[in-house]
Design a protein around this motif. Structure first.
Motif: not given
Ligand SMILES: C[S@@+](CC[C@H](N)C(=O)[O-])C[C@H]1O[C@@H](n2cnc3c(N)ncnc32)[C@H](O)[C@@H]1O
Length: 272
Positions: A36-40, A42-50
């Motif tokens: 959910e945070l990744a979406k907020i 503007g990141l593609k997914d959890i991998d991008a957030l990591y």
């Protein structure tokens, strides 16, 4: 899908900064909240957030990750019986104890969006008119900046006021503004909202008479719980009361705290 390395990375970070222990089996929780945070962001997914968190961490991102992992579930007069104990036993006893100094200090530690401290304020306004010329303060703290600003605004949705708040109190202490209900000045007057992490120093917190630390210790491991409880007891006045959540065990509570029960409510009183 979160992989074990990502889980370890985020769980360690969350534990270090907030005390919240994400044990094995909580992968689904971490994954859904961080997706959910990744979406907020503007990141593609959890991998991008990591990757962002691992190689381009900023204080703001850290704060957002911690916020995403807090559970802010709360409602007015949660469990009801602790508020009955406050009204019938604890506040009257503290009024007697503090009669000379005419001061009463409450602390809602981990207050979430404010329903707990506003419930205390309603009890005072409804049942203790004599406190009108006392120094009464309700310090309300939480690690979540978002929760604190919502509490400070005192602005609640219809769904939120439908949870635990009797209609008579809603009409008396809240004003409708569009789709929201806003607390009146009387309820707000004793409030001192402040962002504060229970893992850090308790700056500006001292001489507390009644502390509510409810439904937050459940997220911590044994040692963290013990450290936090010791720190809480240090900032309490002798004779002061501590109320925990109904399911919470007082593991690590110093021997200066004595168990007391009032009806269905169990609380802890500091010697003195
Ligand atoms: C489930 S809510 C409980 C709210 C309220 N006490 C109640 O009983 O209704 C737990 C709160 O603890 C806060 N929290 C979690 N870790 C914290 C920490 N290390 N320091 C301060 N607050 C924390 C969360 O942000 C959340 O708002």
């Amino acid at each position: 899908m979160i992989n074990p390395e990502q889980f370890r990375f985020f769980a360690e970070m969350v534990k270090e900064h907030s005390g919240i222990a994400l044990v094995k089996g909580k992968e689904y929780l971490l994954e859904s909240r961080l997706n959910e945070l990744a979406k907020i962001l503007g990141l593609k997914d959890i991998d991008a957030l990591y990757k962002k968190a691992k190689f381009q961490m900023t204080p703001r991102l850290k704060e957002q990750i911690i916020e995403a992992m807090t559970t802010n579930e709360t409602y007015f007069f949660r469990d009801q019986h602790p508020f009955d104990a406050l009204r019938k036993h604890i506040i009257p006893e503290m009024i007697e104890r503090n009669a000379a100094k005419k001061s009463l200090k409450f602390w809602s530690a981990a207050c979430s969006t404010g329903q707990e401290p506003y419930s205390i304020s309603m009890i005072i306004n409804e049942h203790f008119p004599a406190l009108a010329n006392w120094q009464v303060s309700i310090t309300a703290t939480d690690i979540s900046k978002q929760a604190i600003s919502k509490g400070m605004a005192g602005r609640f949705t219809q769904v939120e006021v439908n949870r635990g708040l009797p209609i008579t109190l809603l009409i008396k202490y809240f004003k409708q503004q569009g789709a929201f209900w806003v607390v009146n000045e009387k309820l707000k007057r004793p409030m001192r909202f402040k962002q504060m992490n229970l893992m850090g120093p308790f700056i500006g917190i001292n001489g507390m008479d009644i502390v509510l630390c409810r439904y937050v210790l459940i997220y911590f491991d044994h040692d963290t719980k013990k450290q936090i409880l010791e720190k809480i007891v240090k900032v309490m006045n002798p004779g002061g009361y501590l109320l925990l959540g109904a399911t919470e065990t007082p593991v690590g509570l110093p021997p200066s705290m004595k168990r007391k029960s009032f009806g269905r409510s169990v609380c802890w009183q500091k010697d003195g």
